[in-house]
Scaffold this motif. Structure first.
Motif, mmCIF file in Angstrom:
data_model
loop_
_atom_site.group_PDB
_atom_site.id
_atom_site.type_symbol
_atom_site.label_atom_id
_atom_site.label_comp_id
_atom_site.label_asym_id
_atom_site.label_seq_id
_atom_site.Cartn_x
_atom_site.Cartn_y
_atom_site.Cartn_z
ATOM 1 N N ARG A 285 -4.590 -31.730 9.010
ATOM 2 C CA ARG A 285 -5.299 -30.448 9.073
ATOM 3 C C ARG A 285 -5.821 -30.165 10.477
ATOM 4 N NH1 ARG A 285 -8.557 -31.345 3.343
ATOM 5 N NH2 ARG A 285 -6.729 -30.907 2.004
ATOM 6 N N PRO A 286 -5.878 -28.876 10.857
ATOM 7 C CA PRO A 286 -6.428 -28.534 12.167
ATOM 8 C C PRO A 286 -7.912 -28.873 12.231
ATOM 9 C CG PRO A 286 -6.089 -26.562 10.857
ATOM 10 C CD PRO A 286 -5.455 -27.688 10.105
ATOM 11 N N LYS A 287 -8.380 -29.096 13.445
ATOM 12 C CA LYS A 287 -9.797 -29.433 13.615
ATOM 13 C C LYS A 287 -10.677 -28.195 13.503
ATOM 14 C CE LYS A 287 -8.947 -33.391 16.692
ATOM 15 N NZ LYS A 287 -7.459 -33.284 16.689
ATOM 16 N N VAL A 288 -10.130 -27.023 13.843
ATOM 17 C CA VAL A 288 -10.978 -25.838 13.921
ATOM 18 C C VAL A 288 -10.195 -24.600 13.491
ATOM 19 C CG1 VAL A 288 -10.401 -25.563 16.385
ATOM 20 C CG2 VAL A 288 -12.433 -24.432 15.451
ATOM 21 N N ARG A 337 -13.826 -27.334 10.998
ATOM 22 C CA ARG A 337 -14.888 -26.581 11.666
ATOM 23 C C ARG A 337 -14.487 -25.109 11.722
ATOM 24 N NH1 ARG A 337 -15.614 -25.467 17.277
ATOM 25 N NH2 ARG A 337 -13.883 -26.902 17.748
ATOM 26 N N VAL A 338 -15.389 -24.222 11.326
ATOM 27 C CA VAL A 338 -15.083 -22.791 11.284
ATOM 28 C C VAL A 338 -15.994 -22.044 12.248
ATOM 29 C CG1 VAL A 338 -14.989 -20.701 9.864
ATOM 30 C CG2 VAL A 338 -14.298 -22.907 8.891
ATOM 31 N N VAL A 339 -15.380 -21.280 13.135
ATOM 32 C CA VAL A 339 -16.106 -20.387 14.051
ATOM 33 C C VAL A 339 -15.813 -18.959 13.611
ATOM 34 C CG1 VAL A 339 -16.356 -19.567 16.416
ATOM 35 C CG2 VAL A 339 -15.977 -22.009 15.963
ATOM 36 N N ARG A 340 -16.878 -18.248 13.243
ATOM 37 C CA ARG A 340 -16.717 -16.844 12.838
ATOM 38 C C ARG A 340 -17.031 -15.981 14.053
ATOM 39 N NH1 ARG A 340 -21.142 -16.504 9.144
ATOM 40 N NH2 ARG A 340 -21.744 -18.604 9.791
ATOM 41 N N PRO A 395 -16.613 -28.946 20.305
ATOM 42 C CA PRO A 395 -16.753 -29.484 18.935
ATOM 43 C C PRO A 395 -18.038 -29.104 18.226
ATOM 44 C CG PRO A 395 -15.995 -31.181 20.467
ATOM 45 C CD PRO A 395 -16.405 -30.011 21.299
ATOM 46 N N ASP A 396 -19.115 -28.888 18.979
ATOM 47 C CA ASP A 396 -20.384 -28.592 18.320
ATOM 48 C C ASP A 396 -20.655 -27.096 18.167
ATOM 49 O OD1 ASP A 396 -20.693 -28.138 20.990
ATOM 50 O OD2 ASP A 396 -22.619 -29.179 21.191
ATOM 51 N N LEU A 397 -19.659 -26.259 18.452
ATOM 52 C CA LEU A 397 -19.819 -24.812 18.283
ATOM 53 C C LEU A 397 -19.187 -24.406 16.950
ATOM 54 C CD1 LEU A 397 -20.743 -22.111 19.475
ATOM 55 C CD2 LEU A 397 -18.497 -21.909 20.565
ATOM 56 N N GLU A 398 -20.006 -23.923 16.035
ATOM 57 C CA GLU A 398 -19.483 -23.486 14.739
ATOM 58 C C GLU A 398 -20.386 -22.422 14.159
ATOM 59 O OE1 GLU A 398 -19.486 -26.449 11.674
ATOM 60 O OE2 GLU A 398 -21.151 -27.539 12.607
ATOM 61 N N ALA A 454 -26.699 -9.762 21.401
ATOM 62 C CA ALA A 454 -26.907 -10.811 22.399
ATOM 63 C C ALA A 454 -26.005 -12.000 22.051
ATOM 64 C CB ALA A 454 -28.367 -11.242 22.421
ATOM 65 N N PRO A 455 -25.170 -12.471 22.972
ATOM 66 C CA PRO A 455 -24.257 -13.592 22.682
ATOM 67 C C PRO A 455 -24.953 -14.939 22.835
ATOM 68 C CG PRO A 455 -23.867 -12.803 24.896
ATOM 69 C CD PRO A 455 -24.946 -11.907 24.329
ATOM 70 N N LYS A 456 -25.985 -15.155 22.047
ATOM 71 C CA LYS A 456 -26.832 -16.335 22.206
ATOM 72 C C LYS A 456 -26.059 -17.637 22.002
ATOM 73 C CE LYS A 456 -31.116 -18.360 20.377
ATOM 74 N NZ LYS A 456 -32.224 -18.158 19.397
ATOM 75 N N ALA A 457 -25.230 -17.704 20.965
ATOM 76 C CA ALA A 457 -24.519 -18.950 20.662
ATOM 77 C C ALA A 457 -23.524 -19.304 21.765
ATOM 78 C CB ALA A 457 -23.799 -18.830 19.317
#
Length: 506
Positions: A285-288, A337-340, A395-398, A454-457
């Motif tokens: 499976r993909p990591k992200v 890991r899912v990034v929306r 890796p820690d961005l989700e 605001a693009p805080k993340a």
């Protein structure tokens, strides 16, 4: 001249106007395609030649050598027209309607020549002179046609010169954050964002699988690339390191009829659920999963500063984004890991909202929508591609990530900035009432109201925007900036500055 000649001449004008406005301006946007510089020069020369022909025939009777000169010019116009058609065929894929229009233009102009040249030949027998004439409504129409083709001719010649300054950045560095030789699936690969992302990934040596509904639409994607029209064409033992899910019915290319709304939602849910099913059956499976969404998730929020922790207000855009994100989040249960990625207004010359604004602004017809007080949260296309690569590589961005630049602008300020970039005034507002009457909820959600994002993340994760300011982004896109492209703003400086700007007075 006979009425038949005038009628045929203005049939030529009508067909040429349709070809220019519909094909060259609205459909192809040739003035903003650097690859079409030679075609633009041919258009400019043709239009200026037409202006001389209209004025000479509509307001005078050329005799002697001047009649001969006009014959030569009209024959030269035919040569330019045929040359232009060959150039268009050589450099771009012409729609069927444009091919038909070209054929009719050539045939009609041939008939005009067959009728006008014998008349000019008779006039050439007299002494050289330019005898003023007035032929009523035909003369007036000739003056109007001449003025129109002069405007477009000069613009096309200027656009051909400007083409040298509209140079897209090399794509490979946009994904420099990625480890080498990644295998990445991109859905929506033929859309505005997908095309640029795929180009960057391929140029950087990554293995790309592109999902598209039709292989024909993907024919001009860069090679090497694997194209699939359904995700079940991907075998279980395929290695995918990441999936970028951008597929969906365009949200801003038509009225939000009930059928259109259903297509907008269904297209996103179907592809996203198919992506999750693919992930579930893959041996590795993909990591992200970086899954597209939009700042419409927040609803219409006025002047509130919205980062990823903010809640939303109900509207159609929020409904679409909530359901889209919820479908993507299922992949978390599979250990992915899912990034929306909540994307704002993407600024690019090849498509999106900005590309539709360029022509009216260039002709001094641009201005704010309504009162111009609402916020526009935007991002340069190249920064968005860099942010996608950053999301894959971090890796820690989700979770939710706002895909917008750190300096949102009010609509009126955006209009002024675009005017500065084009060296044009931006004084003609589009009134709110007619927009609401014609477009309904579409007008409110996409044109007359917005979000202050605001693009805080992204900033907190160390992402650095190459184009944090509107003037820098627009200047690069329209070729107003001639100096070297700016280096990305250092994250710490960008984060502090953007927070001060976003939280300061409106």
């Amino acid at each position: 001249m006979s009425d038949l000649i005038w009628i045929l001449l203005f049939v030529q004008v009508a067909m040429g106007g349709f070809d220019t406005l519909y094909h060259h301006e609205l459909t192809e946007r040739l003035a903003w395609r650097p690859s079409q510089a030679r075609e633009l020069r041919l258009h400019g020369a043709r239009n200026l030649a037409y202006a001389v022909i209209f004025l000479a025939l509509g307001w005078s009777r050329p005799q002697g050598a001047l009649a001969v000169a006009l014959i030569v010019l009209m024959l030269g116009e035919l040569v330019l027209t045929l040359w232009d058609f060959v150039e268009e065929d050589r450099t771009r894929k012409l729609p069927a309607s444009e091919r038909v229009t070209h054929t009719l233009l050539t045939l009609n102009y041939g008939v005009v020549l067959a009728l006008v040249i014998p008349l000019l030949t008779d006039w050439a027998a007299g002494p050289t002179a330019l005898v003023p004439t007035f032929q009523g409504v035909w003369s007036v129409l000739c003056a109007l046609a001449a003025a129109a083709v002069v405007v477009f001719g000069l613009r096309d010649l200027a656009a051909a010169g400007r083409a040298r300054r509209i140079i897209a950045a090399a794509p490979a560095p946009l994904v420099a954050a990625l480890p080498p030789r990644q295998s990445i699936l991109v859905t929506g690969a033929t859309g505005l964002i997908g095309r640029r992302l795929v180009a960057a990934l391929v140029a950087a040596g990554h293995e790309v699988t592109a999902l598209t509904r039709s292989r024909a639409t993907a024919a001009d994607l860069p090679a090497p690339i694997r194209i699939v029209t359904a995700l079940d064409q991907i075998a279980d033992d395929t290695r995918l390191d990441a999936v970028v899910n951008l597929a969906g019915e365009p949200i801003s290319d038509g009225l939000w009829t009930p059928a259109k709304r259903r297509r907008i939602i269904a297209s996103r849910l179907e592809v996203t659920r198919a992506v999750v099913r693919l992930i579930a059956r893959l041996d590795h499976r993909p990591k992200v999963l970086v899954s597209g969404s939009a700042i419409g998730w927040y609803g219409l929020r006025g002047d509130e500063v919205l980062d990823e922790t903010a809640d939303g207000h109900d509207c159609f855009s929020r409904t679409v984004c909530r359901r889209w994100e919820r479908a993507a989040m299922v992949a978390q249960d599979l250990g992915v890991r899912v990034v929306r990625l909540r994307i704002g207004i993407v600024l690019a010359i090849d498509g999106g909202a900005l590309s539709r604004m360029l022509t009216p602004f260039e002709f001094c017809l641009g201005g704010p929508f309504g009162a111009g007080c609402h916020w526009m949260s935007w991002i340069h296309l190249d920064d968005l591609v860099r942010l996608i690569a950053h999301a894959i590589a971090t890796p820690d961005l989700e979770g939710a990530v706002n895909g917008t630049a750190p300096e949102p602008a009010r609509n009126a300020a955006f209009a002024r900035a675009l005017g500065r970039a084009l060296n044009r005034p931006a004084l003609l507002p589009a009134p709110a009432a007619p927009l609401r009457l014609a477009l309904g909820a579409f007008a409110d959600e996409l044109l007359l109201q917005g979000q202050r994002i605001a693009p805080k993340a992204a900033l907190a994760s160390g992402f650095a925007f190459t184009y944090p300011t509107l003037d820098a982004a627009l200047g690069d896109i329209v070729g107003a900036v001639r100096a070297a492209r700016p280096a990305p703003v250092a994250p710490s400086v960008s984060a502090r500055a953007s927070q001060r700007r976003a939280l300061g007075p409106a």
